[in-house]
Design an enzyme around this catalytic site. Structure first.
Site, short mmCIF file in Angstrom:
data_model
loop_
_atom_site.label_atom_id
_atom_site.label_comp_id
_atom_site.label_asym_id
_atom_site.label_seq_id
_atom_site.Cartn_x
_atom_site.Cartn_y
_atom_site.Cartn_z
N TYR A 1 31.68 -3.09 -17.34
CA TYR A 1 32.30 -4.40 -17.15
C TYR A 1 31.33 -5.55 -17.34
O TYR A 1 31.50 -6.62 -16.76
CB TYR A 1 32.94 -4.46 -15.75
CG TYR A 1 34.16 -3.58 -15.65
CD1 TYR A 1 35.40 -4.02 -16.10
CD2 TYR A 1 34.07 -2.29 -15.15
CE1 TYR A 1 36.51 -3.20 -16.04
CE2 TYR A 1 35.17 -1.46 -15.09
CZ TYR A 1 36.40 -1.92 -15.53
OH TYR A 1 37.49 -1.10 -15.49
N HIS B 1 48.47 3.99 -13.52
CA HIS B 1 47.30 4.32 -14.34
C HIS B 1 47.00 5.81 -14.23
O HIS B 1 47.17 6.41 -13.17
CB HIS B 1 46.11 3.50 -13.84
CG HIS B 1 44.90 3.57 -14.71
ND1 HIS B 1 44.06 4.67 -14.74
CD2 HIS B 1 44.36 2.67 -15.58
CE1 HIS B 1 43.08 4.45 -15.59
NE2 HIS B 1 43.23 3.25 -16.11
N ASP C 1 38.62 -2.43 -22.07
CA ASP C 1 38.12 -1.75 -20.89
C ASP C 1 36.87 -0.96 -21.25
O ASP C 1 36.74 -0.47 -22.37
CB ASP C 1 39.21 -0.83 -20.33
CG ASP C 1 39.00 -0.48 -18.87
OD1 ASP C 1 38.14 -1.12 -18.23
OD2 ASP C 1 39.71 0.41 -18.36
N HIS C 2 35.97 -0.86 -20.31
CA HIS C 2 34.80 0.02 -20.36
C HIS C 2 33.97 -0.20 -21.63
O HIS C 2 34.01 0.60 -22.56
CB HIS C 2 35.23 1.47 -20.24
CG HIS C 2 35.86 1.80 -18.93
ND1 HIS C 2 36.24 3.08 -18.60
CD2 HIS C 2 36.20 1.02 -17.87
CE1 HIS C 2 36.78 3.07 -17.38
NE2 HIS C 2 36.77 1.84 -16.93
N CYS D 1 46.44 3.62 -20.60
CA CYS D 1 44.99 3.57 -20.76
C CYS D 1 44.63 4.47 -21.93
O CYS D 1 44.62 5.70 -21.80
CB CYS D 1 44.29 4.00 -19.48
SG CYS D 1 42.49 3.92 -19.63
N HIS E 1 45.34 -0.66 -21.35
CA HIS E 1 43.88 -0.69 -21.37
C HIS E 1 43.45 -0.22 -22.75
O HIS E 1 43.69 0.93 -23.13
CB HIS E 1 43.30 0.22 -20.29
CG HIS E 1 43.38 -0.33 -18.92
ND1 HIS E 1 42.91 0.34 -17.81
CD2 HIS E 1 43.86 -1.51 -18.45
CE1 HIS E 1 43.11 -0.38 -16.73
NE2 HIS E 1 43.69 -1.51 -17.10
#
Length: 314
Positions: A297, A172, A279-280, A211, A237
């Site tokens: 999350y 990542h 994600d996020h 990501c 991601h």
């Protein structure tokens, strides 16, 4: 590709929501579980997912690695633990290990957790000026050259084990992808860094977590970069940001600057059939029951993101 979601190691409402969304694969992070990399613990958790109709495809948690990153005494013991984890993942059929490098010892950093979004939703963001007001970290005497040397040592030890047991290593990016942060240089912060890292050990098992938010903050063209890294992408991601690596805010998945449909088409073009998770996400109204949840999350934003992803994929 398989839409998936990050879940805790024991059933709760998030497991139920995932099943109601039609998800059958899972990514796990081991909140409040000690020595989760040991076989018996990992076996019980993996079988628990299976018993509830999930295939556990990704471990997105890491044993301690700060000594490894900094090249300190004790790194060989840390690396031995990572090898044990990979071998246990191989035994249990868990495909992918999502790991980080110079996030150690700082971690994922944000400076805001309630930036107003549409409808007064709360978003997370990063402002480098705020972060640099903090004192230098105690490890700030490490150099980029030392970090690269320590990474080579780690890869030489770990990649052969991943090849042996059939587990994909998915590195990542640093988050945020900028350097230095609090006096510590970071070396996984650009497309060029990834080119160098993948060349350090040429193996199909040594790849990356793509990501999208981090690559967007790097200024990368997302579809073109997906095409370039191709089969070395093992995990995705799916997210987006407005801004750059030193000043950005996380966006709703459908209103950021990245062409998300073009990104999905790029994954299809390279034949990516691995796990992809949102994600996020923003915190939405009525989520006070999840005040303890880590920013980004909470549940309702992920419901939206998964539906949006599935629509683009299908």
């Amino acid at each position: 590709m398989d839409p998936t979601v990050m879940l805790p190691p024991q059933p709760d409402r998030r497991w139920t929501i995932a099943k109601q969304l039609g998800l059958n694969t899972a990514v796990v992070r081991f909140w409040n579980v000690e020595k989760w990399w040991e076989y018996e613990t990992l076996m019980c958790i993996t079988s628990r997912f299976t018993d509830h109709g999930f295939s556990l495809n990704v471990v997105e948690d890491r044993p301690p690695m700060e000594k490894t990153v900094l090249g300190e005494d004790g790194r060989d013991e840390e690396i031995t633990t990572v090898k044990r984890l990979l071998r246990n993942m191989g035994r249990l059929g868990i495909d992918t290990y999502c790991w980080v490098w110079t996030e150690n010892p700082l971690g994922v950093i944000r400076t805001s957790d309630s930036l107003p979004g549409r409808g007064d939703s709360q978003r997370i963001g990063y402002n480098h000026e705020w972060m640099e007001r903090a004192p230098d970290h105690k490890a700030a005497d490490i150099t980029e050259a030392e970090l690269w040397k320590n990474l080579q040592y780690f890869l030489d030890e770990i990649v052969p084990v991943a090849e042996e047991v059939g587990v994909n290593l998915a590195l990542h990016p640093d988050d945020p992808p900028t350097s230095p942060v609090r006096g510590i240089p970071r070396i996984v912060k650009s497309v060029d860094d990834y080119r160098r890292i993948l060349d350090m050990y040429d193996s199909p098992r040594h790849g990356l977590t793509f990501c999208q938010g981090n690559f967007a903050a790097m200024g990368a063209n997302i579809p073109e970069t997906i095409q370039e890294f191709g089969g070395r992408i093992h995990f995705v991601h799916f997210r987006d940001v407005e801004g750059d690596s030193r000043n950005f805010v996380e966006t709703w998945h459908d209103e950021g600057p990245t062409d998300m449909k073009a990104a999905i088409e790029a994954y299809k073009n390279i034949g990516f059939d691995g796990p992809i998770r949102p994600d996020h996400v923003p915190r939405m109204i009525g989520e006070s029951d999840r005040e303890e949840a880590m920013s980004g999350y909470t549940d309702m934003g992920r419901l939206f993101a998964i539906g949006y992803m599935k629509g683009l994929i299908e």
